[in-house]
Enzyme design. Sequence first.
Site, PDB file in Angstrom:
ATOM      1  N   ASP A 156     -16.569   2.466 -10.258  1.00 46.93           N
ATOM      2  CA  ASP A 156     -15.733   1.375  -9.765  1.00 46.93           C
ATOM      3  C   ASP A 156     -16.669   0.188  -9.511  1.00 46.93           C
ATOM      4  O   ASP A 156     -17.481   0.207  -8.585  1.00 46.93           O
ATOM      5  CB  ASP A 156     -15.019   1.829  -8.477  1.00 46.93           C
ATOM      6  CG  ASP A 156     -14.063   0.773  -7.930  1.00 46.93           C
ATOM      7  OD1 ASP A 156     -14.271  -0.419  -8.218  1.00 46.93           O
ATOM      8  OD2 ASP A 156     -13.123   1.146  -7.203  1.00 46.93           O
ATOM      9  N   TYR A 212     -13.366   3.075  -1.417  1.00 47.81           N
ATOM     10  CA  TYR A 212     -12.100   2.455  -1.022  1.00 47.81           C
ATOM     11  C   TYR A 212     -11.115   3.534  -0.548  1.00 47.81           C
ATOM     12  O   TYR A 212     -10.903   4.537  -1.244  1.00 47.81           O
ATOM     13  CB  TYR A 212     -11.544   1.666  -2.209  1.00 47.81           C
ATOM     14  CG  TYR A 212     -10.156   1.146  -1.971  1.00 47.81           C
ATOM     15  CD1 TYR A 212      -9.878   0.333  -0.874  1.00 47.81           C
ATOM     16  CD2 TYR A 212      -9.111   1.485  -2.820  1.00 47.81           C
ATOM     17  CE1 TYR A 212      -8.597  -0.135  -0.636  1.00 47.81           C
ATOM     18  CE2 TYR A 212      -7.821   1.017  -2.593  1.00 47.81           C
ATOM     19  CZ  TYR A 212      -7.573   0.215  -1.491  1.00 47.81           C
ATOM     20  OH  TYR A 212      -6.303  -0.238  -1.259  1.00 47.81           O
ATOM     21  N   LYS A 268      -9.579  -8.602  -7.384  1.00 49.54           N
ATOM     22  CA  LYS A 268     -10.658  -9.115  -6.549  1.00 49.54           C
ATOM     23  C   LYS A 268     -11.458 -10.204  -7.292  1.00 49.54           C
ATOM     24  O   LYS A 268     -10.918 -11.238  -7.601  1.00 49.54           O
ATOM     25  CB  LYS A 268     -11.522  -7.946  -6.091  1.00 49.54           C
ATOM     26  CG  LYS A 268     -10.706  -6.747  -5.541  1.00 49.54           C
ATOM     27  CD  LYS A 268      -9.963  -7.109  -4.288  1.00 49.54           C
ATOM     28  CE  LYS A 268      -8.959  -6.119  -3.740  1.00 49.54           C
ATOM     29  NZ  LYS A 268      -8.795  -4.794  -4.247  1.00 49.54           N
ATOM     30  N   ARG A 312       5.530  -2.725 -23.507  1.00 49.17           N
ATOM     31  CA  ARG A 312       4.762  -1.771 -22.684  1.00 49.17           C
ATOM     32  C   ARG A 312       3.510  -1.356 -23.441  1.00 49.17           C
ATOM     33  O   ARG A 312       2.448  -1.158 -22.877  1.00 49.17           O
ATOM     34  CB  ARG A 312       5.619  -0.544 -22.322  1.00 49.17           C
ATOM     35  CG  ARG A 312       4.797   0.534 -21.637  1.00 49.17           C
ATOM     36  CD  ARG A 312       5.601   1.614 -20.914  1.00 49.17           C
ATOM     37  NE  ARG A 312       6.881   1.923 -21.471  1.00 49.17           N
ATOM     38  CZ  ARG A 312       7.074   2.678 -22.576  1.00 49.17           C
ATOM     39  NH1 ARG A 312       6.052   3.176 -23.228  1.00 49.17           N
ATOM     40  NH2 ARG A 312       8.289   2.912 -23.014  1.00 49.17           N
TER      41      ARG A 312
END
Length: 396
Positions: A170, A98, A195, A46
């Site tokens: 972003d 978004y 994306k 992790r």
Amino acid sequence: MKLATKLIHAGVEPDPSTGAIMTPIYQTSTYVQTAPGDHKGYEYARTQNPTRTALQNALAAIENGKYALCFGSGMAATDAVIKLLNPGDEVIAANDMYGGTYRLFTKIFQKYGLKFHFVDMQNAENIKQHINANTKLIWTETPTNPMMNITDISAVAAIAKQHNILVCVDNTFASPYLQTPLDLGADIVLHSATKYLGGHSDVVHGCLIMNDTVLEEKLSFIQNSCGAVPGPQDCFLILRGLKTLHIRMQRHCENGEKIANWLRSNSKIDKVYWCGFQDHPNHAIAKKQMRGFGGMMSFTLKDDSMEAANKVLSATKLFSLAESLGGVESLIGHPASMTHASIPREKRIQNGLVDSLIRLSVGIEDVDDLIEDLDNAIGKEIISATNKREQNIAAV
Ligand SMILES: Cc1ncc(COP(=O)(O)O)c(C=O)c1O
């Protein structure tokens, strides 16, 4: 190194155990120590994983940052940034972004005592009236999803610096091929790497890139404590995707320009939103801060109804009706019922997100085939060559 070279080489070293040129997928949850605390820099997956380290180094290099942190999705990366804040802190965010980001802010974090102001960031000056002693973060997305609005990153960063406020951009729509926000004064860059960075519609992933060491320490503490980390195979897929980002983006831009112009010449179409048009309200800023205009665009129909939009959305064959964007294949979407369904209707209409608004993620197929597909779905239009030329003059 120039971007194309960094995309292929940054962060990646031949694997120390075999010389493998591609960083292996280190599919492990833990690492053996020879004595307590005596290890090779990796303790538990992790916290660290070599495939993730290679990707983080590559991402930092291509965004011109010092550090990058990877997450299980773009939303997990957004979530980590907001966890830097304390109850009572305020965020100024773009009013057109978004829908999932808006949902996270309003439906999850508002109840923990954070306050969000949604403002039109096409004019950076609009931010000033919302700044007070509690303002800790400015959040913007540029170009925005789906209205293709542009925020002047340098202007926002200059205002933020005066008040000691963090700026997070972003950069999902632009990708570092078109825009590097850290160079323009942003503190944090966020990507839904799902994306353009991944580019092949086969992985969900997110990342943050920054320069400040203290900020990196705080965010990596959140990354490890909250645990929204990506698996090594997902990191490998993004690492592989990055190697062709520049050539994919070049074609996305070329195809995008041709399709935006073609849409403008169709009499069934009302508005076309693409920041490469000279008459786009923020074209000058886009030209200043971007190295091209990309393959994302939206348009509305003269018949502004859900029914008319549905007809087009169900008729395309090459443009697949699907959420997401930035893959090699072209996608068509309906923000009002898909990506932005979480925004109340009157709010989305106020921001231009009307019922017939259709969003395209133009892929890298042959552009003539893409235009024929749209032509068949929207309806054939006979336009004189002169008319078409006149409309094209308004474009780049
Ligand atoms: C601009 C933008 N930011 C963030 C996200 C969220 O990313 P993810 O779907 O990887 O969680 C998306 C997803 O569509 C997006 O379009």
